[in-house]
Design a protein around this motif. Structure first.
Motif, short mmCIF file in Angstrom:
data_model
loop_
_atom_site.label_atom_id
_atom_site.label_comp_id
_atom_site.label_asym_id
_atom_site.label_seq_id
_atom_site.Cartn_x
_atom_site.Cartn_y
_atom_site.Cartn_z
N PRO A 33 -32.62 -28.12 13.02
CA PRO A 33 -31.19 -28.39 13.08
C PRO A 33 -30.92 -29.78 13.65
O PRO A 33 -31.68 -30.28 14.48
CB PRO A 33 -30.67 -27.30 14.03
N LYS A 34 -29.85 -30.41 13.18
CA LYS A 34 -29.51 -31.75 13.63
C LYS A 34 -28.67 -31.68 14.90
O LYS A 34 -27.76 -30.85 15.00
CB LYS A 34 -28.73 -32.50 12.54
N VAL A 35 -28.98 -32.56 15.85
CA VAL A 35 -28.25 -32.62 17.12
C VAL A 35 -27.49 -33.95 17.19
O VAL A 35 -28.08 -35.01 16.99
CB VAL A 35 -29.22 -32.51 18.32
N PHE A 36 -26.20 -33.88 17.49
CA PHE A 36 -25.40 -35.10 17.70
C PHE A 36 -24.86 -35.11 19.11
O PHE A 36 -24.66 -34.05 19.73
CB PHE A 36 -24.24 -35.17 16.70
N GLU A 37 -24.60 -36.32 19.62
CA GLU A 37 -24.16 -36.45 21.01
C GLU A 37 -22.82 -37.16 21.17
O GLU A 37 -22.23 -37.10 22.24
CB GLU A 37 -25.23 -37.21 21.83
N ASN A 38 -22.35 -37.86 20.14
CA ASN A 38 -21.10 -38.61 20.29
C ASN A 38 -20.46 -38.79 18.92
O ASN A 38 -21.06 -38.49 17.89
CB ASN A 38 -21.37 -39.98 20.94
N CYS A 39 -19.22 -39.29 18.93
CA CYS A 39 -18.50 -39.52 17.68
C CYS A 39 -17.38 -40.52 17.91
O CYS A 39 -16.91 -40.71 19.04
CB CYS A 39 -17.94 -38.21 17.13
N GLU A 40 -16.94 -41.15 16.80
CA GLU A 40 -15.85 -42.13 16.87
C GLU A 40 -15.41 -42.46 15.46
O GLU A 40 -16.24 -42.83 14.61
CB GLU A 40 -16.30 -43.42 17.57
N GLY A 41 -14.13 -42.29 15.15
CA GLY A 41 -13.62 -42.68 13.84
C GLY A 41 -14.29 -41.93 12.70
O GLY A 41 -14.19 -40.70 12.59
#
Length: 462
Positions: A33-41
């Motif tokens: 599974p893919k893990v993400f830690e942040n986001c923007e736009g």
């Protein structure tokens, strides 16, 4: 975990997921599974700060971009005032939001109705089924092949994929599934230029005799209470119906006193260039269901709008349905701000302009690559069929490879690494369904096309 992971923090997350989390959700389609830690736009970021351009924006839930400041500020303000409240009590944001939706319908279409809120999209579909059953007394519904309405038990009964029902026993109220007008891969092997909406004529034939099983010719009554539609199919592959089809369908239903219910959970809130996708097709439903982007994904909120005669207090009295978190203040506050934000300017025109630019770029993509079949779009709901080199035979293998390669985050543009977040839909799981940020820039669109072509080359496409 088939792919080698070296980051200790990510290893720990994946190990805990393996041990403690149910694998019944779609997180576990990917391995690992893919893990993400942040986001923007328009971007997600992994543990290394690598930017992933998101072409599917949380299944069209984050229509206005990650961390949209105006909407985030609204949420923070609500946290400081009234962050939670039992759904048996009223708060201003709930009634103001309902008023905006209802007045839109009254002023633009001359139809009076009411809004009932819930939390998730499938729960709102369940509420709509209650309204339909309560009004018609019917337990059977029509729905489209390729349609997706959720995975609760009631919503699964009107979702065409048997895969979602297979493990859960008999569904006595399973919908009667009707072929959707998927012109590129017509279920009747017809050509749209000459078929004269043959698929609608086939639907009409169901009512010619009682032996077609849907109509009593003597009583002039159907066994079916409603027809559930996605005006433009979502999970089915972002398919756009041909001109005139939906109008003919609604006329057929009205003639038999069968309700039309439009599912706007994926395509609502300007995804198709209009507030509700059904507005593109010359129809006005008896009920429509909304969710996802109404709060930009910040706090779950969904709901239904139904005509007054279906949902008046006398018809649908207090307690007919209930959820503890329905009409929650956080969700309604953000949704109210979403509606205000989109009404301050001609938001639909902006979406259509950006969508036209994006569609032009994917049409050019088709001219350069044999494996790109049908491309089309409405607003910023776009589709790319991936095929074998004949340009038509569906290639699920290529779609899967590109999906997984895009999540590796190692596409080098200049001296910077990127990833590309894709979503796969379609009847044969070969369609890249594009639901980008409605505020996406032309520069970001161009970057996405460049990354997509890098994936095509990496996956050996012609």
């Amino acid at each position: 975990m088939t792919e080698k992971i070296t980051n200790r923090k990510i290893i720990e997350i994946l190990e805990k997921n393996d041990k403690y989390c149910s694998h019944g959700d779609t997180v576990n389609y990917a391995d690992p599974p893919k893990v993400f830690e942040n986001c923007e736009g328009s971007f997600l970021f992994d543990e290394n700060g690598t930017a992933y351009l998101d072409w599917q924006m949380w299944y069209s839930a984050v229509n206005f971009g990650y961390k949209n400041k105006r909407l985030a500020d609204t949420m923070h303000k609500q946290i400081d005032t009234l962050p939670q409240l039992a759904s048996q009590y009223l708060h201003k944001e709930k009634v103001d939001l309902a008023e905006i939706i209802c007045k839109y319908m009254e002023e633009k279409y001359g139809v009076k109705g009411r809004v009932h809120f819930n939390v998730g999209g499938a729960q709102a579909v369940e509420d709509s089924l209650k309204v339909v059953r309560n009004h018609t007394g019917k337990t059977h519904q029509f729905a489209f092949m390729g349609g997706y309405h959720g995975r609760t038990l009631g919503a699964s009964a009107i979702t065409s994929s048997f895969r979602y029902r297979r493990r859960f026993g008999n569904f006595a109220d399973r919908a009667e599934f009707v072929p959707y007008p998927y012109c590129y891969r017509c279920p009747y092997d017809m050509k749209v230029e000459t078929c004269d909406t043959y698929c609608h004529k086939q639907f009409e034939k169901l009512f010619e005799t009682e032996y077609q099983s849907v109509w009593d010719t003597k009583a002039k009554e159907s066994e079916f209470g409603a027809f559930y539609i996605e005006p433009m199919q979502g999970t089915g592959g972002y398919i756009i119906p041909p001109d005139g089809y939906m109008e003919k369908l609604q006329a057929s239903l009205k003639k038999r006193n069968i309700l039309l219910v439009a599912d706007e959970i994926q395509m609502g809130v300007y995804r198709t260039g209009k507030l509700w996708s059904w507005e593109n097709f010359g129809i006005v439903p008896d009920i429509f269901v909304f969710g996802k982007a109404i709060t930009n994904g910040l706090n779950p909120l969904s709901g239904i709008w139904a005509r007054e005669e279906l949902i008046s207090p006398e018809k649908f009295p207090p307690g007919s349905t209930h959820s503890t978190f329905a009409s929650n203040p956080m969700g309604t506050a953000v949704a109210l701000e979403v509606m205000k934000m989109t009404q301050e300017e001609d938001f639909g025109a902006q979406v259509n302009k950006t969508g036209a630019y994006f569609l032009k770029q994917i049409q050019a993509l088709k001219s350069r690559w044999k494996v790109v079949g049908d491309v089309s779009g409405l607003g910023l709901a776009l589709r790319i069929e991936l095929c074998e080199k004949d340009g038509y035979t569906a290639s699920r293998e290529l779609a899967d490879r590109m999906f997984n390669e895009g999540l590796k985050g190692d596409l080098l543009v200049g001296d910077k690494k990127y990833g590309l977040v894709l979503d796969i839909g379609g009847y044969q799981k070969n369609v890249i369904t594009l639901a980008p940020n409605l505020l996406i820039s032309e520069e970001e669109i161009d970057l996405g096309i460049h990354l997509f072509e890098m994936l095509l080359r990496r996956c050996g496409a012609e």
